[in-house]
Design an enzyme around this catalytic site. Sequence first.
Site, PDB file in Angstrom:
ATOM      1  N   ASP A  62       0.814  -1.208   0.000  1.00  0.00           N
ATOM      2  CA  ASP A  62       0.000   0.000   0.000  1.00  0.00           C
ATOM      3  C   ASP A  62       0.854   1.267   0.000  1.00  0.00           C
ATOM      4  O   ASP A  62       1.596   1.526   0.958  1.00  0.00           O
ATOM      5  CB  ASP A  62      -0.893  -0.035   1.247  1.00  0.00           C
ATOM      6  CG  ASP A  62      -2.104   0.870   1.107  1.00  0.00           C
ATOM      7  OD1 ASP A  62      -2.104   1.718   0.207  1.00  0.00           O
ATOM      8  OD2 ASP A  62      -3.050   0.710   1.895  1.00  0.00           O
ATOM      9  N   ASP A  63       0.774   2.040  -1.067  1.00  0.00           N
ATOM     10  CA  ASP A  63       1.499   3.322  -1.168  1.00  0.00           C
ATOM     11  C   ASP A  63       3.011   3.173  -1.273  1.00  0.00           C
ATOM     12  O   ASP A  63       3.747   4.135  -1.008  1.00  0.00           O
ATOM     13  CB  ASP A  63       1.198   4.247   0.034  1.00  0.00           C
ATOM     14  CG  ASP A  63      -0.210   4.817   0.006  1.00  0.00           C
ATOM     15  OD1 ASP A  63      -0.974   4.485  -0.916  1.00  0.00           O
ATOM     16  OD2 ASP A  63      -0.542   5.596   0.914  1.00  0.00           O
ATOM     17  N   CYS A  76      -6.284   4.081  -3.664  1.00  0.00           N
ATOM     18  CA  CYS A  76      -6.474   2.737  -3.143  1.00  0.00           C
ATOM     19  C   CYS A  76      -7.678   1.924  -3.641  1.00  0.00           C
ATOM     20  O   CYS A  76      -7.528   0.872  -4.238  1.00  0.00           O
ATOM     21  CB  CYS A  76      -6.536   2.865  -1.628  1.00  0.00           C
ATOM     22  SG  CYS A  76      -6.394   1.325  -0.809  1.00  0.00           S
ATOM     23  N   ARG A  82      -7.512  -1.439  -6.132  1.00  0.00           N
ATOM     24  CA  ARG A  82      -7.798  -2.798  -5.666  1.00  0.00           C
ATOM     25  C   ARG A  82      -8.918  -3.457  -6.473  1.00  0.00           C
ATOM     26  O   ARG A  82      -8.853  -4.645  -6.811  1.00  0.00           O
ATOM     27  CB  ARG A  82      -8.183  -2.764  -4.185  1.00  0.00           C
ATOM     28  CG  ARG A  82      -6.953  -2.676  -3.307  1.00  0.00           C
ATOM     29  CD  ARG A  82      -7.157  -1.940  -2.021  1.00  0.00           C
ATOM     30  NE  ARG A  82      -5.887  -1.323  -1.709  1.00  0.00           N
ATOM     31  CZ  ARG A  82      -4.904  -1.924  -1.030  1.00  0.00           C
ATOM     32  NH1 ARG A  82      -5.079  -3.117  -0.526  1.00  0.00           N
ATOM     33  NH2 ARG A  82      -3.756  -1.311  -0.839  1.00  0.00           N
ATOM     34  N   LYS A 141      -5.456  -5.678   3.816  1.00  0.00           N
ATOM     35  CA  LYS A 141      -6.413  -4.591   3.591  1.00  0.00           C
ATOM     36  C   LYS A 141      -7.354  -4.921   2.443  1.00  0.00           C
ATOM     37  O   LYS A 141      -6.929  -5.362   1.379  1.00  0.00           O
ATOM     38  CB  LYS A 141      -5.613  -3.333   3.266  1.00  0.00           C
ATOM     39  CG  LYS A 141      -6.458  -2.126   2.888  1.00  0.00           C
ATOM     40  CD  LYS A 141      -5.578  -0.886   2.860  1.00  0.00           C
ATOM     41  CE  LYS A 141      -6.212   0.274   2.138  1.00  0.00           C
ATOM     42  NZ  LYS A 141      -5.334   1.450   2.136  1.00  0.00           N
ATOM     43  N   HIS A 193     -10.668  -2.787   1.539  1.00  0.00           N
ATOM     44  CA  HIS A 193     -10.993  -1.471   0.979  1.00  0.00           C
ATOM     45  C   HIS A 193     -11.900  -1.511  -0.248  1.00  0.00           C
ATOM     46  O   HIS A 193     -11.819  -0.656  -1.144  1.00  0.00           O
ATOM     47  CB  HIS A 193      -9.714  -0.669   0.676  1.00  0.00           C
ATOM     48  CG  HIS A 193      -9.896   0.794   0.977  1.00  0.00           C
ATOM     49  ND1 HIS A 193      -8.910   1.736   0.849  1.00  0.00           N
ATOM     50  CD2 HIS A 193     -10.997   1.468   1.414  1.00  0.00           C
ATOM     51  CE1 HIS A 193      -9.378   2.922   1.191  1.00  0.00           C
ATOM     52  NE2 HIS A 193     -10.636   2.779   1.531  1.00  0.00           N
ATOM     53  N   SER A 238      -8.448   1.716   5.026  1.00  0.00           N
ATOM     54  CA  SER A 238      -7.077   2.161   5.278  1.00  0.00           C
ATOM     55  C   SER A 238      -6.769   2.245   6.767  1.00  0.00           C
ATOM     56  O   SER A 238      -7.660   2.473   7.586  1.00  0.00           O
ATOM     57  CB  SER A 238      -6.838   3.534   4.631  1.00  0.00           C
ATOM     58  OG  SER A 238      -6.877   3.395   3.241  1.00  0.00           O
ATOM     59  N   HIS A 291       1.381   2.356   3.919  1.00  0.00           N
ATOM     60  CA  HIS A 291       0.452   3.489   4.037  1.00  0.00           C
ATOM     61  C   HIS A 291       0.644   4.089   5.428  1.00  0.00           C
ATOM     62  O   HIS A 291       0.745   3.366   6.409  1.00  0.00           O
ATOM     63  CB  HIS A 291      -0.967   2.937   3.871  1.00  0.00           C
ATOM     64  CG  HIS A 291      -2.049   3.949   3.761  1.00  0.00           C
ATOM     65  ND1 HIS A 291      -2.413   4.778   4.794  1.00  0.00           N
ATOM     66  CD2 HIS A 291      -2.878   4.262   2.726  1.00  0.00           C
ATOM     67  CE1 HIS A 291      -3.411   5.556   4.394  1.00  0.00           C
ATOM     68  NE2 HIS A 291      -3.714   5.262   3.146  1.00  0.00           N
ATOM     69  N   ASP A 333      -0.206  -0.726  -4.796  1.00  0.00           N
ATOM     70  CA  ASP A 333      -1.506  -0.228  -5.280  1.00  0.00           C
ATOM     71  C   ASP A 333      -1.426   1.135  -5.949  1.00  0.00           C
ATOM     72  O   ASP A 333      -2.293   1.496  -6.746  1.00  0.00           O
ATOM     73  CB  ASP A 333      -2.544  -0.214  -4.144  1.00  0.00           C
ATOM     74  CG  ASP A 333      -2.241   0.834  -3.081  1.00  0.00           C
ATOM     75  OD1 ASP A 333      -1.070   1.248  -2.961  1.00  0.00           O
ATOM     76  OD2 ASP A 333      -3.176   1.237  -2.373  1.00  0.00           O
ATOM     77  N   ASN A 334      -0.397   1.910  -5.603  1.00  0.00           N
ATOM     78  CA  ASN A 334      -0.174   3.222  -6.244  1.00  0.00           C
ATOM     79  C   ASN A 334       1.153   3.762  -5.748  1.00  0.00           C
ATOM     80  O   ASN A 334       1.843   3.107  -4.957  1.00  0.00           O
ATOM     81  CB  ASN A 334      -1.333   4.189  -5.963  1.00  0.00           C
ATOM     82  CG  ASN A 334      -1.762   4.256  -4.513  1.00  0.00           C
ATOM     83  OD1 ASN A 334      -2.881   3.887  -4.169  1.00  0.00           O
ATOM     84  ND2 ASN A 334      -0.860   4.691  -3.627  1.00  0.00           N
ATOM     85  N   LYS A 383       1.464   9.437  -5.404  1.00  0.00           N
ATOM     86  CA  LYS A 383       0.071   9.033  -5.158  1.00  0.00           C
ATOM     87  C   LYS A 383      -0.942  10.146  -5.435  1.00  0.00           C
ATOM     88  O   LYS A 383      -0.710  11.304  -5.071  1.00  0.00           O
ATOM     89  CB  LYS A 383      -0.061   8.603  -3.694  1.00  0.00           C
ATOM     90  CG  LYS A 383      -1.466   8.243  -3.267  1.00  0.00           C
ATOM     91  CD  LYS A 383      -1.503   7.751  -1.813  1.00  0.00           C
ATOM     92  CE  LYS A 383      -2.938   7.514  -1.355  1.00  0.00           C
ATOM     93  NZ  LYS A 383      -3.013   6.956   0.006  1.00  0.00           N
TER      94      LYS A 383
END
Lengths: 474, 474
Positions: A37-38, A77, A81, A134, A136, A159, A240, A292-293, A313
């Site tokens: 994540d991130d 996010c 996903r 996660k 989301h 998150s 994240h 994810d980004n 992001k």
Amino acid sequence: MIIKLNLLLISLFIISSCSSNLSEKSDKLNFIVVFVDDMGYGDLGSFGHPTINTPNLDKMAYEGQKWTQFYSASSVCTPSRAALLTGRLPIRNGMIGSTTRVLFPNSKYGLPDSEITIAERLKENGYKTVAIGKWHLGHKKKYLPLQHGFDYYFGIPYSNDMDKINGETCCPGKQYWQKYQNQRPESINYNVPLIENNDIIERPADQTTITKRFSSKAVEFIKNNKDDNFFIYLAHNLPHTPLFVSDDFLGKSKRGLYGDVIEEIDHGIGLIIKELKKNNLDNNTIIVFTSDNGPWLPFESHSGSAGLLREGKGTTWEGGQRVPGIFWGAEIKPGVISGLGSTMDIFPTLLEMSNISIVNNRIMDGISMKNTLLNHEPSKRETIFYYRSREIYAVRHREFKAHFIVQGSYDYPKGSDKKIILEKPLLYNLNIDPSEKYNIADKNPEILNEINTIIENHKKNLNPPKDLLLDMDW
Amino acid sequence: MIIKLNLLLISLFIISSCSSNLSEKSDKLNFIVVFVDDMGYGDLGSFGHPTINTPNLDKMAYEGQKWTQFYSASSVCTPSRAALLTGRLPIRNGMIGSTTRVLFPNSKYGLPDSEITIAERLKENGYKTVAIGKWHLGHKKKYLPLQHGFDYYFGIPYSNDMDKINGETCCPGKQYWQKYQNQRPESINYNVPLIENNDIIERPADQTTITKRFSSKAVEFIKNNKDDNFFIYLAHNLPHTPLFVSDDFLGKSKRGLYGDVIEEIDHGIGLIIKELKKNNLDNNTIIVFTSDNGPWLPFESHSGSAGLLREGKGTTWEGGQRVPGIFWGAEIKPGVISGLGSTMDIFPTLLEMSNISIVNNRIMDGISMKNTLLNHEPSKRETIFYYRSREIYAVRHREFKAHFIVQGSYDYPKGSDKKIILEKPLLYNLNIDPSEKYNIADKNPEILNEINTIIENHKKNLNPPKDLLLDMDW
């Protein structure tokens, strides 16, 4: 002669012991998709980070395939996903918002039941399926992983910075950075639930041990399902912000807390590979690793790095959507792949590699990477759409990327959030100019025309449904 | 029992055949130092470039050691080369200029005879020594490689953009970029001499084949000297602009002409390794690969990338002096090393690895890396000085870098060349913040004090001689 004969016997023994496990199993592969994540494009050793130590991921990148032009389908996010799990652009299923960019604890909806996930198709074909980490894609029961093709779920529904309590601040512009520069965040300030299957088992989730627990759950699942085919979706909720690590990893990385987090994730991947090898499953298991980004830059040293890419992001610059892509295991032919790939391609790739048909009553945006993974054939993907707020901000076609709308994100630096609809699009050759520095639009009107035609054709079949991120319960 | 005995015999046979070559040779290692020109920190696959394909260097980085915090001693050519070959800061021998930053075709001087190069020490200890490529330490006979410890020289005496003819433009601000964006430079526009030993054998040097010829010379030298210990200093004059490649590599890289050049260099390294392996020399030869300084950014897509680092060639930001450092071969223990290293450390390292003493009648700035290379012991280097114009602009001590003077370079972007003597120094933690974004000076006065003490002590023993880059013959 005796030597020769004995050598032959030894060889036969070795060959038979190596393949004994494989021959007992189906011809289908196991799959592990690790989705962090991130994490930025530049945050792994093999992608150029100088002080984050990621030996397990680097080994995977070297022994397997390192994709250097691999994209998430969104720079935030929830849509990212949805896209990975369905193989479809989130604009097709309402999982990208016009104003609200991700789902929140008070969001009304989630991933629609009508969508088909990788897990659903694999489960229908006899796989044991698990989602760890996660989600989301909707926190209400009807949207949770068990209702989307997973046999088991262990993780947090949104998150790790949501559900703030005790007056906690989370976000850029709210002094998070000033507060946490020299201090560890505390789980107690975020009322995030930890869910097992459909039930909350811990609240607030102890986030300091969460990465470790997620990795252990994956290892355990391999151990318990080694005689079946399995699909593990391991979606770490870190790096994240707020950043958490276990005591074992606190202060371990030269890169500070952010590096500690990445190194703990990397360590967990080492444990997963160890478990695969212990059970002779490395030859028929594929691990995919991606993010994810891009990095959430306003968090400064608590955010990652997009390396040589521009921005991070939330934006449709390369730093927002281009992410590391690592594919390892089974018969993957080692190499560095600079053809285009997308997280949406994972769906058809995994299915095709196990000879499972893709449901075809809907438009799929994913394109199978199988022949590139196995034989280094050129990637079939030619186009990347960069959506933001249900609009196309930019399009990459082959090496060329045209920007039609530009906008910063999270008001970092101050004032950068202004949306600018460009009168003249910007055009970059990303193969030559990955940092998007040298606009070549004036000299290449025919390429802009080509991209405009691609957009027109794309829109013909789009019919976007309702924005499902907009409505809130309270 | 028979199997066991036979296995033992087989093992013994394998061991003896592997080491047969070694046992016939001296205990000294061979050394190949590959030094490229203006290649940035981010221009190799293993250092994060997405579209430059460098399989041979990536393999070396993976099988050997990849140093991620490795520095050139200067951000421009002449001082950088003097430092690598002597193991000393160029301020100690006049090879850094107060106004003229490098040597030119009309420069009066070169590397003083009193300096001792790696080649001299190795030659005194029975090595065959060769310099191939760009010299840039004085073009007059008395300064050329044969007068500095090399048995043989084949290369060009200064940069490949010097001695311009036909009204050719070379430099940033002079429309080089506008001219060459879609056009290949031509050798005929640069009256650069190709020298063999002390004689000009070709003028202008055909630069399109120059990388290929330099690589071939190195391969040939290995072939002809395989029964002796040898030292090869292979200093490619590319990817310094103007960029040239052979027809074999033109258009080969997705990254354009710059990528073609890097890929041709990488290919040559593959040929060198092949020749080493063919002669069973890979087990007692060390290859070092690095760059003389960061990318020459004003040349835009004809320049390289510093990856996540700030700025490039000519500046004392990280992008100016931090370069890829790859060490491969012999007993080097594979790994990623994020301890500090400098091109000046190559001198004492190579000598120590072959048990040759360093001459000690002078101050050496190099520190042996031997124990890190062999055993992953922490690097002994704690400090990096960033000199520009005979002044200390910045100092790194452990993870902290203080800037006392900041200045852009080549007036790119326009106006950036202004020298600013900072009232309050800037301070960055480079382990956490490699891109030099977050100034932490206010909160760390004690670190600034420590660095100031280091500078005072350093200056006590300096006594800089005359600036030898200043005087011209015409």
